[in-house]
Write a protein that holds these residues in place. Structure first.
Motif, PDB file in Angstrom:
ATOM      1  N   ASP A 122      51.494 -23.975  55.011  1.00  0.00           N
ATOM      2  CA  ASP A 122      50.557 -24.581  55.963  1.00  0.00           C
ATOM      3  C   ASP A 122      49.358 -23.638  56.128  1.00  0.00           C
ATOM      4  OD1 ASP A 122      49.171 -25.290  58.307  1.00  0.00           O
ATOM      5  OD2 ASP A 122      50.951 -26.266  59.142  1.00  0.00           O
ATOM      6  N   GLU A 123      48.223 -24.057  55.599  1.00  0.00           N
ATOM      7  CA  GLU A 123      47.053 -23.166  55.603  1.00  0.00           C
ATOM      8  C   GLU A 123      46.503 -22.922  57.006  1.00  0.00           C
ATOM      9  OE1 GLU A 123      44.325 -23.361  52.483  1.00  0.00           O
ATOM     10  OE2 GLU A 123      45.731 -24.280  51.083  1.00  0.00           O
ATOM     11  N   VAL A 124      46.827 -23.778  57.933  1.00  0.00           N
ATOM     12  CA  VAL A 124      46.324 -23.579  59.295  1.00  0.00           C
ATOM     13  C   VAL A 124      47.200 -22.572  60.046  1.00  0.00           C
ATOM     14  CG1 VAL A 124      45.717 -24.693  61.470  1.00  0.00           C
ATOM     15  CG2 VAL A 124      45.404 -25.926  59.312  1.00  0.00           C
ATOM     16  N   SER A 127      52.452 -20.739  57.906  1.00  0.00           N
ATOM     17  CA  SER A 127      53.910 -20.748  57.672  1.00  0.00           C
ATOM     18  C   SER A 127      54.220 -21.178  56.237  1.00  0.00           C
ATOM     19  CB  SER A 127      54.607 -21.676  58.675  1.00  0.00           C
ATOM     20  OG  SER A 127      54.214 -23.004  58.463  1.00  0.00           O
ATOM     21  N   LEU A 128      55.136 -20.444  55.650  1.00  0.00           N
ATOM     22  CA  LEU A 128      55.534 -20.685  54.262  1.00  0.00           C
ATOM     23  C   LEU A 128      57.017 -21.026  54.227  1.00  0.00           C
ATOM     24  CD1 LEU A 128      54.767 -19.759  51.037  1.00  0.00           C
ATOM     25  CD2 LEU A 128      56.476 -18.061  51.669  1.00  0.00           C
ATOM     26  N   VAL A 129      57.392 -22.024  53.417  1.00  0.00           N
ATOM     27  CA  VAL A 129      58.818 -22.312  53.218  1.00  0.00           C
ATOM     28  C   VAL A 129      59.118 -22.167  51.730  1.00  0.00           C
ATOM     29  CG1 VAL A 129      60.663 -24.014  53.446  1.00  0.00           C
ATOM     30  CG2 VAL A 129      58.887 -23.887  55.198  1.00  0.00           C
ATOM     31  N   ALA A 130      60.092 -21.334  51.404  1.00  0.00           N
ATOM     32  CA  ALA A 130      60.400 -21.078  49.989  1.00  0.00           C
ATOM     33  C   ALA A 130      61.888 -20.823  49.810  1.00  0.00           C
ATOM     34  CB  ALA A 130      59.603 -19.869  49.500  1.00  0.00           C
ATOM     35  N   ASP A 131      62.339 -21.006  48.554  1.00  0.00           N
ATOM     36  CA  ASP A 131      63.743 -20.719  48.239  1.00  0.00           C
ATOM     37  C   ASP A 131      64.019 -19.222  48.348  1.00  0.00           C
ATOM     38  OD1 ASP A 131      64.403 -23.321  47.678  1.00  0.00           O
ATOM     39  OD2 ASP A 131      64.294 -23.103  45.496  1.00  0.00           O
ATOM     40  N   ALA A 132      65.253 -18.906  48.670  1.00  0.00           N
ATOM     41  CA  ALA A 132      65.646 -17.497  48.845  1.00  0.00           C
ATOM     42  C   ALA A 132      65.506 -16.683  47.564  1.00  0.00           C
ATOM     43  CB  ALA A 132      67.087 -17.432  49.339  1.00  0.00           C
ATOM     44  N   GLY A 133      65.626 -17.354  46.409  1.00  0.00           N
ATOM     45  CA  GLY A 133      65.588 -16.616  45.140  1.00  0.00           C
ATOM     46  C   GLY A 133      64.198 -16.369  44.596  1.00  0.00           C
ATOM     47  N   CYS A 134      63.151 -16.707  45.364  1.00  0.00           N
ATOM     48  CA  CYS A 134      61.782 -16.412  44.912  1.00  0.00           C
ATOM     49  C   CYS A 134      61.576 -14.902  44.888  1.00  0.00           C
ATOM     50  CB  CYS A 134      60.758 -17.005  45.878  1.00  0.00           C
ATOM     51  SG  CYS A 134      60.648 -18.785  45.822  1.00  0.00           S
ATOM     52  N   ILE A 135      60.894 -14.430  43.859  1.00  0.00           N
ATOM     53  CA  ILE A 135      60.584 -12.995  43.773  1.00  0.00           C
ATOM     54  C   ILE A 135      59.418 -12.677  44.715  1.00  0.00           C
ATOM     55  CG2 ILE A 135      59.638 -11.244  42.189  1.00  0.00           C
ATOM     56  CD1 ILE A 135      61.512 -12.414  40.070  1.00  0.00           C
ATOM     57  N   ILE A 232      58.686 -18.499  56.905  1.00  0.00           N
ATOM     58  CA  ILE A 232      58.155 -17.217  57.384  1.00  0.00           C
ATOM     59  C   ILE A 232      56.670 -17.314  57.723  1.00  0.00           C
ATOM     60  CG2 ILE A 232      57.780 -16.368  54.991  1.00  0.00           C
ATOM     61  CD1 ILE A 232      58.764 -13.585  56.138  1.00  0.00           C
ATOM     62  N   GLN A 233      56.283 -16.600  58.755  1.00  0.00           N
ATOM     63  CA  GLN A 233      54.894 -16.567  59.216  1.00  0.00           C
ATOM     64  C   GLN A 233      54.112 -15.568  58.368  1.00  0.00           C
ATOM     65  OE1 GLN A 233      53.743 -18.394  61.828  1.00  0.00           O
ATOM     66  NE2 GLN A 233      51.684 -17.585  61.488  1.00  0.00           N
ATOM     67  N   CYS A 234      53.094 -16.029  57.669  1.00  0.00           N
ATOM     68  CA  CYS A 234      52.329 -15.140  56.790  1.00  0.00           C
ATOM     69  C   CYS A 234      50.928 -14.909  57.348  1.00  0.00           C
ATOM     70  CB  CYS A 234      52.243 -15.748  55.395  1.00  0.00           C
ATOM     71  SG  CYS A 234      53.879 -16.011  54.690  1.00  0.00           S
ATOM     72  N   PRO A 235      50.586 -13.656  57.606  1.00  0.00           N
ATOM     73  CA  PRO A 235      49.274 -13.369  58.192  1.00  0.00           C
ATOM     74  C   PRO A 235      48.129 -13.620  57.208  1.00  0.00           C
ATOM     75  CG  PRO A 235      50.722 -11.441  58.252  1.00  0.00           C
ATOM     76  CD  PRO A 235      51.389 -12.452  57.389  1.00  0.00           C
TER      77      PRO A 235
END
Ligand code: FAD
Ligand code: MLT
Ligand code: ZN
Length: 500
Positions: A122-124, A127-135, A232-235
């Motif tokens: 979500d660019e606003v 927040s990012l949602v991703a699989d646990a196995g992402c590097i 996760i909240q990404c700054p």
């Protein structure tokens, strides 16, 4: 490499059979990467990377690695393992430093590398949602294109998974700026030991409706479930980043520099890392490159600033350096002039763990100590090693060097003993001496790496009996059958009676 001759496998856990393997093949499909069939002896070489840890210190004998491709597959696997009493160990990028990501005996490895999709951003809100196995580095690269940053960075970013980061509650290089994952994680999806899927994958910052159960999984090292997705909240990514590297003559002066950096650089300070001269000498011996500063210094610090106005930030950093130079707090310093120099300066800090392993191995103590006394531990342990005659340049000496580095901004020291081989004589000097030293100062025997197999027996140096009792109750609630053995992950608390 430790293969646990002193530990006895709990025979109530089942032995892997062809029938089990057939079931897993059915669940995961027959695509080659889904299942590595280790039941045959010639597959042993394929299994080695999953059995051995990053430090080449801990080694298991797993004969089956499962690579699920979805949460439902993880759920089916865990439900079946629970029913059949098959022990498992979750594995991310296998970069953990306490032996938690590899089996102790023949546990099935559940490797998360196939679950590697980014689901939404979500660019606003950020927040990012991703699989646990992402590097981690892949996710951060994706975020960079969106003008954002993952709120965690560490030297293992090219291999570690974000699920593994949550499972260890990794701290890393910018905790001083972005805080702990306990603050930035918005939600998780996890599969519990009995196969139940817990969906707490919210993307909002606020949700005060009852207990915040996701927090239990952050830092649990896979002992109460497998994290399958992360929110996760990404700054915002800073457009201006500067790095300075400087030399100092004492740890007193390092503390003064830290205080000045906080007050003069305040909101743009994004990292304050410490390296002693001994660690930098060992890095140089391995890389034989030119060190950032001409002369040798007993201590070095790396300061990073991240802000939105390059000129303003650079001016601030220069004024700071001039000030600490004039006050004779630092002896010498350099500021990166371009991206290449910036990366090169960081490499003198980030490259330490890999370089220390060059001679054969490293004993690692990742500790929190009140900042004033932080470096005394390195001096005390060095003196004891010298006294025991274990340090030297020849093969007769197991120890190459005793060094200290770490996250000054978080009072987190990494005491490392680089060795030619893992040897009991060295261990006898280190333990329990280091743990007692820490406990006397009410520090933590594991600040950011977790307990794994390496530290689980020493939890009592940093937690009281009541707290440990509560942890056991939580474990029992999530994974009751595992109370008496190693079911899901390493039963860090319950199996301690089996250890020396
Ligand atoms: P693994 O090593 O595979 O697993 C670690 C633990 O988590 C194991 O107990 C495993 O069972 C469990 N686990 C893994 N994935 C899951 C999952 N999806 N669900 C449940 N449990 C799971 N740590 C820091 O805190 N700060 C640092 O600065 C730092 N720097 C490092 C630098 C280097 C060069 C290296 C090698 C390691 C460093 N670490 C650091 C250690 C750190 O713990 C790991 O790099 C990282 O967080 C682990 O991620 P991973 O995917 O490799 O997990
Ligand atoms: C680091 O800060 O470099 C990591 O935690 C790894 C280590 O302790 O060596
Ligand atoms: Zn660290």
């Amino acid at each position: 490499t430790e293969t646990y001759p002193s530990l006895k496998r709990d025979e109530r856990f089942a032995q892997l059979t062809e029938e089990h393997v057939a079931y897993f093949k059915e669940v995961l499909g027959s695509s080659g990467s889904a299942v590595i069939d280790g039941v045959t002896a010639d597959a042993e070489a394929d299994l080695e990377p999953f059995n051995e840890d990053w430090m080449h210190k801990y080694k298991g004998q797993c004969r089956l690695v499962l690579k699920p491709g979805s949460t439902e597959e993880v759920s089916k696997i865990l439900r079946y393992c629970n029913e059949k009493k098959l022990a498992v160990v979750p594995q991310g990028g296998n970069t953990g430093l306490v032996g938690g990501s590899v089996p102790v005996f023949d546990e099935i490895v559940i490797n998360m590398s196939r679950m590697n999709k980014i689901h939404s951003f979500d660019e606003v809100s950020g927040s990012l949602v991703a699989d646990a196995g992402c590097i981690l580095e892949v996710v951060d690269g994706f975020l960079a294109q969106k003008g954002h940053i993952f709120p965690l960075d560490l030297g293992a970013k090219g291999s570690c998974h974000i699920g593994g980061n949550l499972a260890t509650n990794a701290g890393g290089l910018r905790l001083i700026r972005y805080g702990s994952l306990h603050g930035s994680v918005l939600g998780i999806e996890a599969v519990l030991p009995d196969g139940t899927i817990m969906n707490d994958l919210g993307t909002l910052r606020k949700n005060n409706t009852g207990y915040d159960l996701k927090q239990l999984h952050i830092g649990a090292e896979g002992t109460i479930g497998i994290i399958t997705k992360v929110s996760i909240q990404c700054p915002q990514r800073s457009s201006a980043v500067n790095v300075a590297f400087f030399g100092l003559e004492s740890f007193e002066k390092v503390q003064l520099a830290f205080r000045e950096a906080k007050s003069q650089l305040s909101e743009i300070l994004s990292a304050f890392e410490l390296m002693d001269g001994k660690s930098q000498n060992l890095v140089q011996r391995v890389r034989s490159g030119k060190k950032p500063l001409e002369d040798d210094h007993p201590f070095y610090c790396l300061i990073e600033t991240s802000g939105s106005n390059g000129e303003h930030d650079y001016a601030k950093l220069e004024a700071f350096l001039e000030d600490v130079m004039t006050k004779e707090i630092i002896s010498d310093g350099v500021v990166a002039q371009d991206e290449t120099q910036l990366k090169s300066l960081w490499s003198w800090r980030e490259g330490i763990p890999e370089c220390l392993g060059h001679w054969g191995g490293t004993y690692k103590y990742d500790v929190s100590i009140p900042i004033r006394e932080m470096y005394d531990l390195v001096d005390d342990v060095s003196a004891k090693m010298e006294e025991a005659g274990l340090v030297g340049e020849t093969d007769a000496h197991p120890v190459v060097g005793v060094v200290g580095y770490g996250h000054m901004g978080d009072s987190n020291l990494h005491l490392n003993v680089a060795v030619r081989r893992y040897e009991e004589a060295v261990e006898k000097v280190l333990e329990p001496y280091v743990f007692e030293w820490i406990a006397k100062r009410s520090g933590s025997i594991s600040a950011e790496h977790g307990l794994g197999i390496a530290k689980k027996n020493f939890i009592g140096y940093s937690r009281d009996d009541a707290t440990i009792g509560l942890m056991k109750q939580i474990k029992q609630l999530y994974d009751p059958w595992h109370m008496h053995g190693h079911g899901l992950g390493h039963s860090r608390l319950e199996r301690s009676e089996n250890r020396k």
